[in-house]
Design an enzyme around this catalytic site. Sequence first.
Site, PDB file in Angstrom:
ATOM      1  N   CYS A   1       0.828  -1.218   0.000  1.00 54.70           N
ATOM      2  CA  CYS A   1       0.000   0.000   0.000  1.00 54.70           C
ATOM      3  C   CYS A   1       0.865   1.271   0.000  1.00 54.70           C
ATOM      4  O   CYS A   1       1.638   1.517   0.929  1.00 54.70           O
ATOM      5  CB  CYS A   1      -0.904  -0.014   1.237  1.00 54.70           C
ATOM      6  SG  CYS A   1      -1.781   1.541   1.479  1.00 54.70           S
TER       7      CYS A   1
ATOM      8  N   VAL B   1      -6.195   0.576   5.339  1.00 47.70           N
ATOM      9  CA  VAL B   1      -4.914   0.882   5.965  1.00 47.70           C
ATOM     10  C   VAL B   1      -4.292   2.045   5.198  1.00 47.70           C
ATOM     11  O   VAL B   1      -4.634   2.247   4.030  1.00 47.70           O
ATOM     12  CB  VAL B   1      -3.973  -0.354   5.940  1.00 47.70           C
ATOM     13  CG1 VAL B   1      -4.454  -1.405   6.892  1.00 47.70           C
ATOM     14  CG2 VAL B   1      -3.793  -0.916   4.534  1.00 47.70           C
TER      15      VAL B   1
ATOM     16  N   GLU C   1      -6.076   7.542   7.769  1.00 45.26           N
ATOM     17  CA  GLU C   1      -5.773   8.583   6.764  1.00 45.26           C
ATOM     18  C   GLU C   1      -4.301   9.004   6.801  1.00 45.26           C
ATOM     19  O   GLU C   1      -3.847   9.724   7.710  1.00 45.26           O
ATOM     20  CB  GLU C   1      -6.689   9.807   6.900  1.00 45.26           C
ATOM     21  CG  GLU C   1      -8.128   9.536   6.541  1.00 45.26           C
ATOM     22  CD  GLU C   1      -8.319   9.067   5.087  1.00 45.26           C
ATOM     23  OE1 GLU C   1      -7.491   9.418   4.225  1.00 45.26           O
ATOM     24  OE2 GLU C   1      -9.287   8.329   4.836  1.00 45.26           O
ATOM     25  N   SER C   2      -3.599   8.573   5.770  1.00 40.61           N
ATOM     26  CA  SER C   2      -2.150   8.767   5.728  1.00 40.61           C
ATOM     27  C   SER C   2      -1.733  10.237   5.853  1.00 40.61           C
ATOM     28  O   SER C   2      -0.741  10.549   6.527  1.00 40.61           O
ATOM     29  CB  SER C   2      -1.579   8.166   4.441  1.00 40.61           C
ATOM     30  OG  SER C   2      -2.158   8.766   3.304  1.00 40.61           O
TER      31      SER C   2
HETATM   32  N1  LIG Z   1      -7.220   7.987   1.943  1.00 40.85           N
HETATM   33  C1  LIG Z   1      -6.606   6.824   2.538  1.00 40.85           C
HETATM   34  C2  LIG Z   1      -6.456   5.740   1.449  1.00 40.85           C
HETATM   35  C3  LIG Z   1      -5.952   4.432   2.024  1.00 40.85           C
HETATM   36  C4  LIG Z   1      -6.175   3.301   1.052  1.00 40.85           C
HETATM   37  O1  LIG Z   1      -6.853   3.443   0.015  1.00 40.85           O
HETATM   38  N2  LIG Z   1      -5.614   2.154   1.404  1.00 40.85           N
HETATM   39  C5  LIG Z   1      -5.842   0.980   0.585  1.00 40.85           C
HETATM   40  C6  LIG Z   1      -4.584   0.137   0.416  1.00 40.85           C
HETATM   41  S1  LIG Z   1      -3.412   0.969  -0.586  1.00 40.85           S
HETATM   42  C7  LIG Z   1      -6.859   0.090   1.242  1.00 40.85           C
HETATM   43  O2  LIG Z   1      -6.860  -0.074   2.448  1.00 40.85           O
HETATM   44  N3  LIG Z   1      -7.706  -0.491   0.421  1.00 40.85           N
HETATM   45  C8  LIG Z   1      -8.710  -1.398   0.861  1.00 40.85           C
HETATM   46  C9  LIG Z   1     -10.067  -0.947   0.425  1.00 40.85           C
HETATM   47  O3  LIG Z   1     -10.199   0.090  -0.210  1.00 40.85           O
HETATM   48  O4  LIG Z   1     -11.017  -1.636   0.730  1.00 40.85           O
HETATM   49  C10 LIG Z   1      -5.262   7.190   3.135  1.00 40.85           C
HETATM   50  O5  LIG Z   1      -4.645   8.169   2.661  1.00 40.85           O
HETATM   51  O6  LIG Z   1      -4.836   6.561   4.109  1.00 40.85           O
END
Ligand SMILES: N[C@@H](CCC(=O)N[C@@H](CS)C(=O)NCC(=O)O)C(=O)O
Length: 190
Positions: free
Chosen positions: A11, A51, A63-64
Amino acid sequence: MTLTLFDAARCPYCARVRIVLAEKDVEHEVIEIDLSDRPAWLYEKNPAGRVPVLEEDGRPLPESAVIMEFLDERYPEPALLPADPADRAAVRLLVFRDDALTDPYYAFRRGEGFEDFDAALRKLDDSLAARPYLAGAEYSLADIALVPWILRARDMLAVDFEPYPALAAWVERLLDRPAVAAEAGIVAAL
Ligand SMILES: N[C@@H](CCC(=O)N[C@@H](CS)C(=O)NCC(=O)O)C(=O)O
């Protein structure tokens, strides 16, 4: 104080947090989440089920972009946001508009053509021709926020950076930093 990162190696949003934690040399525990079979309890920590989540003493933070700023405030050294409010705002704007890079990246990854991703890379290349780091003279959260997609484009999507010399030089500059080099190692092992 205990700090736990709910993480996934692949990720790029988690990569942001990994890089900040490494820059600041913060001790923490890592729990790897299998996103194809994620535990139900992840939704208690982040209703979006995504995550990264960083948990400090039982308080989960998703939220990163928010996590990066939290870490920069909690562990001020080395500072990853500039001192001046206008310069800080410029970094935040680059992070806030990350979809200018990520949308075309994912479109390219889905097989929707290279044109838009090429345009996004050219834009970054133009901006880095004028300054060593995305927000100016200093390395900042803006660089950390975007480099995960660049490393993945290079190593997982076989994008050739030769047409983007300033961008390629920026990647090399960042890879001199152990925190970014460690992330490149994670990408290479995916
Ligand atoms: N806006 C979130 C995006 C986090 C994100 O999209 N993580 C992905 C992995 S790269 C995830 O957990 N995907 C699982 C899903 O969308 O169900 C951030 O910045 O933390």
